[in-house]
Design a protein around this motif. Structure first.
Motif, PDB file in Angstrom:
ATOM      1  N   ASP A 301       4.692  -6.232 -16.037  1.00  0.00           N
ATOM      2  CA  ASP A 301       4.429  -4.850 -16.430  1.00  0.00           C
ATOM      3  C   ASP A 301       3.035  -4.416 -15.996  1.00  0.00           C
ATOM      4  OD1 ASP A 301       5.265  -2.430 -17.955  1.00  0.00           O
ATOM      5  OD2 ASP A 301       3.524  -2.955 -19.172  1.00  0.00           O
ATOM      6  N   TRP A 302       2.053  -5.295 -16.123  1.00  0.00           N
ATOM      7  CA  TRP A 302       0.676  -4.960 -15.745  1.00  0.00           C
ATOM      8  C   TRP A 302       0.601  -4.627 -14.260  1.00  0.00           C
ATOM      9  CZ3 TRP A 302      -3.127  -6.600 -12.407  1.00  0.00           C
ATOM     10  CH2 TRP A 302      -4.425  -6.160 -12.673  1.00  0.00           C
ATOM     11  N   LYS A 303       1.229  -5.440 -13.423  1.00  0.00           N
ATOM     12  CA  LYS A 303       1.189  -5.201 -11.982  1.00  0.00           C
ATOM     13  C   LYS A 303       1.869  -3.884 -11.620  1.00  0.00           C
ATOM     14  CE  LYS A 303       1.862  -8.429  -9.005  1.00  0.00           C
ATOM     15  NZ  LYS A 303       2.458  -9.537  -8.227  1.00  0.00           N
ATOM     16  N   THR A 305       2.338  -1.231 -13.485  1.00  0.00           N
ATOM     17  CA  THR A 305       1.599  -0.057 -13.944  1.00  0.00           C
ATOM     18  C   THR A 305       0.342   0.183 -13.111  1.00  0.00           C
ATOM     19  OG1 THR A 305       0.530  -1.421 -15.651  1.00  0.00           O
ATOM     20  CG2 THR A 305       2.453  -0.141 -16.312  1.00  0.00           C
ATOM     21  N   ARG A 306      -0.259  -0.854 -12.529  1.00  0.00           N
ATOM     22  CA  ARG A 306      -1.421  -0.633 -11.646  1.00  0.00           C
ATOM     23  C   ARG A 306      -0.992   0.199 -10.439  1.00  0.00           C
ATOM     24  NH1 ARG A 306      -4.474  -1.457 -15.597  1.00  0.00           N
ATOM     25  NH2 ARG A 306      -2.423  -1.385 -16.556  1.00  0.00           N
ATOM     26  N   TYR A 307       0.114  -0.203  -9.856  1.00  0.00           N
ATOM     27  CA  TYR A 307       0.619   0.522  -8.684  1.00  0.00           C
ATOM     28  C   TYR A 307       0.923   1.973  -9.040  1.00  0.00           C
ATOM     29  CZ  TYR A 307       4.205   2.240  -5.484  1.00  0.00           C
ATOM     30  OH  TYR A 307       4.943   3.025  -4.638  1.00  0.00           O
ATOM     31  N   HIS A 308       1.647   2.177 -10.126  1.00  0.00           N
ATOM     32  CA  HIS A 308       2.023   3.534 -10.513  1.00  0.00           C
ATOM     33  C   HIS A 308       0.802   4.367 -10.896  1.00  0.00           C
ATOM     34  CE1 HIS A 308       6.383   2.155 -11.510  1.00  0.00           C
ATOM     35  NE2 HIS A 308       6.256   2.535 -10.260  1.00  0.00           N
ATOM     36  N   SER A 353       4.686 -13.529  -3.468  1.00  0.00           N
ATOM     37  CA  SER A 353       5.547 -13.748  -4.625  1.00  0.00           C
ATOM     38  C   SER A 353       5.336 -12.582  -5.581  1.00  0.00           C
ATOM     39  CB  SER A 353       5.182 -15.058  -5.328  1.00  0.00           C
ATOM     40  OG  SER A 353       3.883 -14.965  -5.898  1.00  0.00           O
ATOM     41  N   TYR A 354       6.257 -12.423  -6.523  1.00  0.00           N
ATOM     42  CA  TYR A 354       6.034 -11.355  -7.500  1.00  0.00           C
ATOM     43  C   TYR A 354       5.197 -11.848  -8.671  1.00  0.00           C
ATOM     44  CZ  TYR A 354       6.383  -7.163 -10.135  1.00  0.00           C
ATOM     45  OH  TYR A 354       6.028  -6.021 -10.806  1.00  0.00           O
ATOM     46  N   TYR A 355       5.426 -13.086  -9.084  1.00  0.00           N
ATOM     47  CA  TYR A 355       4.719 -13.608 -10.245  1.00  0.00           C
ATOM     48  C   TYR A 355       3.625 -14.570  -9.809  1.00  0.00           C
ATOM     49  CZ  TYR A 355       8.897 -11.760 -12.416  1.00  0.00           C
ATOM     50  OH  TYR A 355       9.918 -10.934 -12.800  1.00  0.00           O
ATOM     51  N   PRO A 356       2.430 -14.443 -10.367  1.00  0.00           N
ATOM     52  CA  PRO A 356       1.344 -15.358 -10.024  1.00  0.00           C
ATOM     53  C   PRO A 356       1.747 -16.808 -10.254  1.00  0.00           C
ATOM     54  CG  PRO A 356       0.513 -13.516 -11.313  1.00  0.00           C
ATOM     55  CD  PRO A 356       2.008 -13.408 -11.335  1.00  0.00           C
ATOM     56  N   THR A 362       9.204 -13.184  -2.488  1.00  0.00           N
ATOM     57  CA  THR A 362      10.383 -12.361  -2.749  1.00  0.00           C
ATOM     58  C   THR A 362      10.198 -10.981  -2.136  1.00  0.00           C
ATOM     59  OG1 THR A 362       9.560 -11.423  -4.832  1.00  0.00           O
ATOM     60  CG2 THR A 362      10.741 -13.532  -4.962  1.00  0.00           C
ATOM     61  N   LEU A 363      11.313 -10.279  -1.988  1.00  0.00           N
ATOM     62  CA  LEU A 363      11.251  -8.909  -1.482  1.00  0.00           C
ATOM     63  C   LEU A 363      10.482  -8.005  -2.439  1.00  0.00           C
ATOM     64  CD1 LEU A 363      14.874  -8.421  -0.094  1.00  0.00           C
ATOM     65  CD2 LEU A 363      12.756  -8.407   1.238  1.00  0.00           C
ATOM     66  N   ASP A 364      10.687  -8.194  -3.743  1.00  0.00           N
ATOM     67  CA  ASP A 364       9.978  -7.362  -4.712  1.00  0.00           C
ATOM     68  C   ASP A 364       8.472  -7.594  -4.629  1.00  0.00           C
ATOM     69  OD1 ASP A 364      12.243  -6.121  -5.694  1.00  0.00           O
ATOM     70  OD2 ASP A 364      12.552  -7.594  -7.281  1.00  0.00           O
ATOM     71  N   GLY A 365       8.068  -8.862  -4.580  1.00  0.00           N
ATOM     72  CA  GLY A 365       6.646  -9.170  -4.493  1.00  0.00           C
ATOM     73  C   GLY A 365       6.030  -8.649  -3.211  1.00  0.00           C
ATOM     74  N   THR A 366       6.725  -8.861  -2.100  1.00  0.00           N
ATOM     75  CA  THR A 366       6.217  -8.416  -0.803  1.00  0.00           C
ATOM     76  C   THR A 366       6.241  -6.900  -0.699  1.00  0.00           C
ATOM     77  OG1 THR A 366       6.979 -10.483   0.202  1.00  0.00           O
ATOM     78  CG2 THR A 366       6.538  -8.638   1.690  1.00  0.00           C
ATOM     79  N   GLY A 367       7.329  -6.298  -1.158  1.00  0.00           N
ATOM     80  CA  GLY A 367       7.424  -4.840  -1.120  1.00  0.00           C
ATOM     81  C   GLY A 367       6.345  -4.175  -1.951  1.00  0.00           C
ATOM     82  N   ASP A 368       6.073  -4.731  -3.129  1.00  0.00           N
ATOM     83  CA  ASP A 368       5.035  -4.155  -3.983  1.00  0.00           C
ATOM     84  C   ASP A 368       3.650  -4.295  -3.361  1.00  0.00           C
ATOM     85  OD1 ASP A 368       6.881  -3.359  -5.805  1.00  0.00           O
ATOM     86  OD2 ASP A 368       6.078  -4.505  -7.484  1.00  0.00           O
TER      87      ASP A 368
END
Length: 534
Positions: A301-303, A305-308, A353-356, A362-368
């Motif tokens: 959630d923290w990651k 919300t930073r982007y948004h 990766s998405y999670y530290p 992952t696609l989500d981690g890379t896409g973000d």
């Protein structure tokens, strides 16, 4: 033989204690499994399983829990956890012969009864976003294949919320939380905010909402904006207090209903209000560090919300922002970019990766990560200039020198300049202002976790093109490739710390000149040095 009353009472108390302890352990194991489930989510994506429904199922479990339906919530959590651990019942995405075959596969996942791309055992108001995510992926596949985009079944689940009265009832229900809901990393207010994209379904001729419904949607959000923070978010069921000054992700999405990306109002009847309050709240929220003891759900959630938050700030509130606030925002962005590379970039894969701590990209981690670089201006010349000014405004000219041979110490002034992260070498200053073309080589003068985009993007493109993953929780391979296509880069020689003196001297002798541009962590050109052959 008769049982004495005292013995009977003692027996009942023992049985009750066993039940209470057993129930407590059941609840504890269920709640404790959440962090592991988020970890498994990333792992399963990397293994090629279809996980697009995962986060929305978690929201569903949170909804049941907050409504006091504890058995339903915990049993679903345990069932999902077991399924993720054993892989039983999960869909393994096959290796596709071509994009048409991939398109057919995802079309086959649509539920014929509801029309949704979501488990029908969850409430229908959770179907909107996962369905839209798959629809977006299918549209990109349609563009690649030339095959017309058309779903197999109508989106019947929207019929349950297609009147102003039904819409208001659902939104009122999802917008309030109890004590339990207030302690969860994400409330179901985000489910309301997902409906900001309703017009996408209309553009694709997948569903038609009435003018009255659209008016009711705008009115509900307009009425429920908080005047003190400028934010939208869940309120406590008892007392109506806004939780945690509002929700960043929800506010970012809802603002798009009222203003375009230049901050201009879309509806005269419903102008975007409380911009000053919104700006102050964003800056407060972005300055909050990730909690030291955060679990994976909270980190997620923290990651997000930073982007948004950065997107909301730069797209809708940047015009007229003070220099002080702009500098504060720049510091936030630098810290978040640094944190993303330090905690999520996997050098052996060339992706994120998405999670530290996760060892799988992952696609989500890379896409973000790519989206983050895009919104801070690292991938777009136009966006960079909008945020930070033209190269003429951002570059400090450190002067020119005439040399016979290039030595390490000839660039000491540049290498010791504050904020420097990387140096790109050119035969001459790029008159076009394009600092990604004609690069001879790249050098990192000091150890840094943050990669120059000339180094990063070729690696990421290679990973995305070769990964078997097709669709994450909310992004797809096609969507990431589309974002990467904004900036075309070719691999260049990369050197760390020591300069490639042999290569550079050969170019200097042949060309008679070298231009060195120094970049900071946001890929902003900050310094310029010109070297001419004596």
């Amino acid at each position: 033989m008769s049982v004495k009353p005292k013995q009977l009472i003692a027996t009942i108390l023992i049985i009750a204690a066993i039940i209470i302890v057993g129930a407590g352990l059941y609840v504890y194991r269920s709640i404790a499994s959440i962090s592991e489930m988020f970890k498994l989510n990333g792992q399963l994506q990397a293994e090629g399983y279809y996980m697009a429904e995962f986060e929305f199922k978690m929201l569903g479990c949170a909804y049941y829990l907050d409504k006091g339906q504890y058995i339903t919530s915990l049993s679903r959590l345990n069932k999902l956890h077991k399924q993720m651990k054993t892989r039983e019942g999960l869909i393994k995405v096959p290796n596709f012969a071509d994009k048409k075959e991939e398109m057919d596969f995802y079309l086959s996942l649509q539920n014929p009864e509801t029309g949704a791309f979501m488990d029908p055992s969850y409430p229908a108001f959770f179907y909107f976003e996962p369905t839209l995510n798959v629809v977006d992926h299918l549209k990109l596949l349609s563009q690649e294949t030339g095959q017309p985009f058309q779903l197999k079944y109508p989106l019947k689940f929207l019929d349950q919320i297609n009147t102003p009265e039904e819409l208001k009832a659902v939104f009122d229900d999802l917008s309030s939380v109890g004590w339990i809901g207030s302690k969860l990393p994400k409330t179901n207010y985000i489910t309301i905010a997902f409906y900001h994209n309703y017009d996408e379904l209309e553009r694709d001729k997948l569903y038609t909402f009435s003018p009255e419904w659209k008016q009711a949607l705008l009115k509900w959000f307009y009425t429920n904006q908080d005047c003190k923070t400028g934010f939208w978010g869940p309120r406590m069921r008892n007392g109506g207090k806004l939780l945690y000054e509002g929700d960043l992700s929800s506010t970012y999405k809802i603002v798009q209903l009222f203003a375009d990306e230049h901050g201009n109002n879309l509806h005269p009847q419903f102008p975007l209000r409380y911009k000053d309050e919104m700006l102050a709240t964003i800056l407060r929220k972005l300055s909050q560090p990730m909690p030291d003891d955060a679990n994976l759900a909270e980190i997620h959630d923290w990651k997000l919300t930073r982007y948004h938050g950065i997107k909301l700030l730069t797209d809708y509130l940047w015009k007229g922002i003070s220099t002080e606030n702009k500098n504060a925002a720049k510091t936030f962005m630098e810290n978040i970019v640094k944190s993303t590379f330090e905690t999520s970039y996997l050098d052996n894969e060339g992706a994120f990766s998405y999670y530290p701590g996760s060892k799988q990209a992952t696609l989500d981690g890379t896409g973000d990560a790519i989206s983050l670089l895009d919104i801070v201006g690292a991938l777009s010349k136009n966006r960079q200039r909008l945020l930070w000014g033209s190269p003429g405004q951002s570059i400090v000219d450190l002067g020119s020198s005439q040399i016979s041979i290039l030595h390490e110490n000839d660039l000491n002034l540049l290498k010791n300049s504050p904020g420097l992260n990387s140096m790109r070498f050119f035969r001459s200053y790029p008159a076009s202002g394009d600092f990604t073309s004609g690069v001879i080589c790249l050098n990192y003068p000091k150890k840094t976790p943050i990669m120059d985009i000339m180094d990063l993007l070729p690696r990421v493109k290679k990973w995305v093109n070769t990964t078997p993953q097709n669709l994450g929780n909310w992004t797809s391979k096609e969507a990431v490739l589309q974002e990467l296509a904004v900036l075309e880069t070719e691999p260049v020689p990369v050197f760390r710390e020591e300069l490639p003196l042999k290569l550079l001297n050969e170019v200097l002798q042949d060309n008679g000149e070298l231009t060195v541009i120094g970049f900071d962590v946001l890929q902003i050109p900050r310094y310029k040095v010109t070297l001419r052959l004596k």
